[in-house]
Design a protein around this motif. Structure first.
Motif, short mmCIF file in Angstrom:
data_model
loop_
_atom_site.label_atom_id
_atom_site.label_comp_id
_atom_site.label_asym_id
_atom_site.label_seq_id
_atom_site.Cartn_x
_atom_site.Cartn_y
_atom_site.Cartn_z
N GLU A 189 0.66 -1.23 -0.04
CA GLU A 189 0.07 0.24 -0.37
C GLU A 189 0.69 1.92 -0.25
O GLU A 189 0.48 2.23 -0.74
CB GLU A 189 -1.13 0.40 1.56
N GLN A 190 2.10 1.41 0.58
CA GLN A 190 3.09 2.68 0.50
C GLN A 190 3.77 2.62 -1.14
O GLN A 190 3.84 4.11 -0.93
CB GLN A 190 4.25 1.90 1.34
N PHE A 191 3.42 1.95 -1.83
CA PHE A 191 3.98 2.06 -3.11
C PHE A 191 3.39 3.13 -4.00
O PHE A 191 2.28 3.71 -3.23
CB PHE A 191 3.90 0.73 -4.22
N PHE A 192 4.52 4.32 -4.64
CA PHE A 192 3.42 4.96 -5.10
C PHE A 192 3.83 5.04 -6.48
O PHE A 192 3.29 4.93 -7.52
CB PHE A 192 4.41 6.25 -4.59
N LEU B 294 5.06 8.36 5.05
CA LEU B 294 4.61 8.68 5.56
C LEU B 294 3.13 8.49 5.77
O LEU B 294 3.10 7.85 4.16
CB LEU B 294 4.30 10.30 5.68
N PRO B 295 1.63 8.44 6.51
CA PRO B 295 0.43 7.97 6.43
C PRO B 295 0.31 8.98 5.22
O PRO B 295 0.25 9.73 4.89
CB PRO B 295 -0.65 8.52 7.83
N SER B 296 -0.59 8.21 4.40
CA SER B 296 -1.37 8.44 2.91
C SER B 296 -1.46 9.89 2.87
O SER B 296 -1.48 10.59 1.31
CB SER B 296 -2.21 7.98 2.53
N ALA C 204 1.63 21.10 4.62
CA ALA C 204 2.26 21.79 5.99
C ALA C 204 2.63 21.09 7.06
O ALA C 204 4.40 20.82 7.51
CB ALA C 204 1.68 22.78 6.44
N ALA C 205 1.85 20.73 7.62
CA ALA C 205 1.96 19.30 9.22
C ALA C 205 3.00 18.44 8.24
O ALA C 205 3.87 18.07 8.79
CB ALA C 205 0.48 19.39 9.36
N SER C 206 3.68 17.80 7.37
CA SER C 206 3.58 16.86 6.92
C SER C 206 5.44 16.97 6.59
O SER C 206 6.19 16.48 7.23
CB SER C 206 3.42 15.85 6.04
N ARG C 207 4.83 18.09 5.85
CA ARG C 207 6.57 19.27 6.21
C ARG C 207 7.35 18.74 7.22
O ARG C 207 8.52 18.67 7.20
CB ARG C 207 6.73 20.31 5.26
N ALA C 208 6.63 19.82 8.02
CA ALA C 208 7.34 20.04 9.30
C ALA C 208 7.38 18.24 10.37
O ALA C 208 8.67 18.23 10.73
CB ALA C 208 5.94 20.51 10.20
#
Ligand SMILES: O=C(O)CCC(=O)C(=O)O
Ligand SMILES: [Fe+2]
Length: 274
Positions: A129-132, A241-243, A259-263
């Motif tokens: 599921e993490q594959f992009f 990170l979570p999807s 922004a939050a994931s970047r942090a």
């Protein structure tokens, strides 16, 4: 879990780049000659970068996009002088493969190049599921790809040909003169320090990739790639990170996350690194 899988988990969690050697990548490492690639993938059209100079400049666009059948492209990328060409007889080529409709579809070699995808065993150290995406990277000898970062974790699998990769820690971003995800400093070996004085402060990490090597490039690490020989690579991006942290319209894996994931990503660097 096999020992190498445990090792890999250890360093992917440390968020440091590393070259993995001796991984079983399937039959591609021995069969992917120019002839075989041309015969097997056939004449499917691919959009390529064509440049008269080896150092491609994304910001000033010193290259053009052209379309060629895959088999013709591979033969041309493998030769130094061309009988048939677009701009000059020693032009360089670079393929970064795309989805069917690049605005909507994600590059996945299993979909766009199913017959070749069978030959490569992608190290599965992340959940399905993490594959992009999985992306062909095929370049002429000498070609240099600008310094940039991607927002996902990545295995750069070098199947044939040699590459030199220069990396910079995301913490050194203030010294890299960024325009979006790319650095304006093209010549990383001999930078113009009058124009880019802070570049001196960026700490350079360097590695050589031989055929069969896999480079782990953690999300946000800058990389500059020189193909020392004609070569075929495939890179695989996955979501560490979570999807929901990723921009849903991003088919390339280089749009900034929220922004939050970047942090969250940046915090990993300020706490984990010396
Ligand atoms: O090997 C290349 O040509 C570029 C690789 C790259 O940028 C990546 O794997 O993210
Ligand atoms: Fe990249």
């Amino acid at each position: 879990m096999p020992c190498h899988a445990i090792n890999l988990l250890l360093f992917t969690s440390q968020r440091k780049p590393a070259v993995l050697k001796g991984i079983d990548l399937g039959t591609c490492t021995t069969t992917w000659t120019v002839d075989y690639l041309s015969r097997t993938a056939g004449s499917k059209e691919v959009k390529i970068h064509v440049s008269t100079v080896p150092q491609m400049d994304f910001l000033r666009k010193n290259f053009v996009y052209r379309t060629l059948p895959f088999d013709v492209f591979v033969r041309r990328a493998a030769e130094v002088k061309h009988n048939e060409y677009f701009i000059s007889e020693d032009e360089k080529y670079y393929l970064r493969s795309l989805g069917e409709d690049p605005r909507k579809d994600i590059a996945d070699i299993r979909k766009q190049f199913p017959s070749l995808a069978e030959d490569i065993q992608i190290p599965e150290y992340f959940e399905k599921e993490q594959f992009f995406s999985s992306v062909f990277r095929i370049s002429s000898a000498g070609l240099q790809l600008w310094t940039h970062y991607d927002i996902m974790d990545n295995f750069l699998i070098q199947i044939t040909g040699k590459k030199r990769v220069i990396l910079y820690n995301p913490r050194d971003a203030p010294y890299l003169y960024l325009a979006g995800t790319k650095s304006k400093v093209l010549n990383v070996d001999n930078p113009d320090l009058e124009k880019y004085p802070l570049f001196m402060k960026a700490r350079r990490y360097e590695c050589s990739l031989e055929a069969g090597d896999v480079l782990f490039i953690p999300a946000l690490w800058f990389h500059n790639v020189i193909s020392e020989e004609f070569g075929v690579g495939v890179n695989v991006f996955w979501k560490h990170l979570p999807s929901e942290c990723y921009d849903k319209t991003d088919t390339y894996g280089n749009k900034d996350p929220t922004a939050a994931s970047r942090a969250v990503q940046e915090k990993a660097y300020s706490t984990n690194y010396e």
